[in-house]
Design a protein around this motif. Structure first.
Motif, PDB file in Angstrom:
ATOM      1  N   ASP A   1     -14.662  43.565   2.078  1.00 48.89           N
ATOM      2  CA  ASP A   1     -13.832  44.577   1.405  1.00 48.89           C
ATOM      3  C   ASP A   1     -14.599  45.284   0.298  1.00 48.89           C
ATOM      4  O   ASP A   1     -14.310  46.433  -0.028  1.00 48.89           O
TER       5      ASP A   1
ATOM      6  N   HIS B   1      -2.114  42.496  -0.371  1.00 47.16           N
ATOM      7  CA  HIS B   1      -2.178  43.962  -0.360  1.00 47.16           C
ATOM      8  C   HIS B   1      -0.793  44.597  -0.301  1.00 47.16           C
ATOM      9  O   HIS B   1      -0.541  45.621  -0.918  1.00 47.16           O
TER      10      HIS B   1
ATOM     11  N   SER C   1      -5.756  36.833   0.883  1.00 48.24           N
ATOM     12  CA  SER C   1      -6.538  38.002   0.431  1.00 48.24           C
ATOM     13  C   SER C   1      -6.019  39.279   1.075  1.00 48.24           C
ATOM     14  O   SER C   1      -6.094  40.347   0.467  1.00 48.24           O
ATOM     15  N   GLN C   2      -5.496  39.212   2.264  1.00 49.68           N
ATOM     16  CA  GLN C   2      -4.906  40.421   2.847  1.00 49.68           C
ATOM     17  C   GLN C   2      -3.407  40.477   2.593  1.00 49.68           C
ATOM     18  O   GLN C   2      -2.844  41.552   2.404  1.00 49.68           O
TER      19      GLN C   2
HETATM   20 ZN   LIG Z   1      -8.557  43.874   1.072  1.00 50.25          ZN
END
Ligand SMILES: [Zn+2]
Ligand SMILES: NC(=O)c1ccc[n+]([C@@H]2O[C@H](COP(=O)([O-])OP(=O)(O)OC[C@H]3O[C@@H](n4cnc5c(N)ncnc54)[C@H](O)[C@@H]3O)[C@@H](O)[C@H]2O)c1
Ligand SMILES: N[C@H](CO)Cc1c[nH]c[nH+]1
Length: 436
Positions: A367, A268, A264-265
């Motif tokens: 987030d 990015h 999930s990160q």
């Molecule tokens: Zn994020």
């Protein structure tokens, strides 16, 4: 057969672990000379030529054919129109998230305070919102409606009179959800400009863009470098680096969940950092298998793979005590405590932007909609800084109201100290108020 993923494995008990960890964490946040020089040129041009320079840079960097600044201004009605162009489901999600972010941030609001001493002297602090805040919303590679909410809502809760948003629209592509989020968050004015030119315009003002008191919001290297340069003329929130997640897991969470939390990160940015720490070696193997199995299913596989292989790690520790030690050393932007009874470790965590407690609290919820801010200190800066909040949009003035008796007593003390500094006008000013 799934393709192997070359994710780094470290053991916290190895003699050279500290060295490897330092290398893993190092990220050069300082712009190179080329970027620095280009940003300084852009700032100078915007200061000297205002709107004309902003229009030229927008044409060049955002491939936008605009005739004048008028084409880069979105009135409030355009934001309202965006609300009708998104789906009912999207609007509802934005409204739920906005409401949760607002109620969380209401709790951060600080009020003015005073107290009165025995002789009638009043001391205190007056808390005042900023007059005008500038909000940078990134728009180069991706659009971030959630960042609009996270930056604008605390400003509005603080009582900032005017929130001015800038967002680049490369090739004229406008993201309706970003504009709808701006409408919901109460943004007052929007300019479709980005990069260093937008930061310079907000800092110094142009014929069309009003100068603001503080610029907040994340952005790429040009934005970050420009923010560093205009700091002092205006306030800034922080220089946010690439996203990071550190998961500490006792080995009992579904390995697929943990792999996806790491992605999930990682999705990015190629420079994003995803690290898992666990005292269970077999569990690290299982997560490695989940990573290899699930990575090809990601829409942003290429970005996540570069991030995981370049900056990710699976770290084996002796026990949970050593896991917490490693977490404090890393001081991550996001820390997931994916363990049984996470409360038992909370008091030992000293440095983290946000702490996600337990197996169900995926970082992604923070987030978007849990309520706390997603603009957090990165690259170890959680050692000395905090999440973006209402306090970033409020400033404080000291209040001192001396009674005659108070001025007389304080005058004696001030006189001695002023004469000790050889500042006799200070001393005599204080002495005039001493009652004989
Ligand atoms: Zn994020
Ligand atoms: N920490 C957070 O909360 C958070 C949230 C969202 C996004 N982010 C990060 O923000 C960043 C956004 O970057 P982005 O690029 O997508 O959008 P951006 O809006 O920050 O940058 C786009 C602008 O950069 C300028 N630019 C591009 N190339 C240039 C060049 N060669 N010379 C001069 N200027 C140039 C252009 O003006 C363009 O409008 C990403 O790194 C993302 O991970 C962080
Ligand atoms: N994780 C980012 C901050 O590091 C914020 C974000 C926006 N959208 C999704 N995530």
């Amino acid at each position: 057969m799934t393709a192997p993923v070359a994710i780094r494995r470290l053991n916290a008990n190895d003699a050279d672990f500290a060295q490897h960890l330092d290398h893993l964490l190092s990220w050069e946040s300082v712009s190179d000379d080329g970027v620095n020089a280009r940003v300084l040129d852009i700032i100078k041009a915007v200061r000297e030529r205002g709107d004309a320079a902003v229009v030229e840079f927008t044409q060049r960097f955002d491939a936008l054919e605009v005739a004048s600044m008028a084409d880069l201004i979105l009135p409030r009605e355009r934001l309202e129109l965006a609300l009708t162009r998104i789906t009912a489901e999207q609007r509802q999600a934005l409204e739920i998230a906005a409401e949760r972010v607002r109620s969380y941030h209401e709790k951060q609001k600080q009020d003015s305070w005073t107290y009165t001493e025995a002789d009638g002297t009043v001391l205190g602090q007056k808390v005042t919102p900023l007059d005008r805040a500038g909000l940078y919303v990134p728009g180069g590679k991706a659009s971030y409606p959630s960042s609009v909410l996270m930056n604008a809502i605390p400003a509005k809760v603080a009582g900032v009179a005017e929130v001015v948003m800038v967002v680049p629209t490369p090739r004229g592509e406008i993201n309706e959800i970003v504009l709808a989020a701006a409408a919901i968050a109460g943004v007052d004015r929007v300019f479709t400009i980005g990069g260093a030119q937008a930061v310079a315009a907000l800092a110094y003002g142009t014929e069309s863009v009003p100068s603001v008191d503080k610029i907040v919001g994340p952005g790429n290297i040009y934005v970050a470098t420009a923010k560093r340069h205009v700091f002092g003329k205006v306030g800034i929130d922080m220089i946010a680096g690439p996203s990071e997640i550190l998961v500490v897991c006792d080995g009992q969470t579904d390995p697929d969940w943990i792999a996806m939390d790491l992605f999930s990160q990682a999705e990015h940015d190629e420079d994003a950092q995803s690290i898992l720490v666990s005292p269970d070696a077999a569990f690290l193997d299982k997560v490695a298998e989940s990573i290899a199995k699930l990575l090809p299913s990601l829409e942003r596989e290429a970005i996540a793979r570069t991030s995981i292989e370049g900056r990710g790690a699976l770290i084996l520790v002796e026990d949970m005590a050593q896991a917490i030690e490693v977490a404090n050393r890393i001081a991550p932007e996001h820390l997931e405590l994916s363990v049984e009874n996470p409360e038992q470790y909370l008091s030992q965590i000293r440095h983290a932007g946000a702490i996600f407690m337990g197996r169900y609290t995926a970082e992604a919820l923070g987030d978007y909609c849990a309520g706390p801010n997603h603009v957090l200190p990165t690259s170890g800066t959680a050692r000395f800084s905090s999440p973006l909040g209402v306090y970033d949009f409020q400033k404080r003035s000291s209040i001192i109201h001396c009674s005659a008796a108070g001025a007389s007593e304080l005058g004696k003390v001030a006189s001695v100290l002023a004469r000790g500094e050889s500042l006799t006008a200070h001393a005599r000013s204080a002495e005039y108020r001493i009652k004989n």
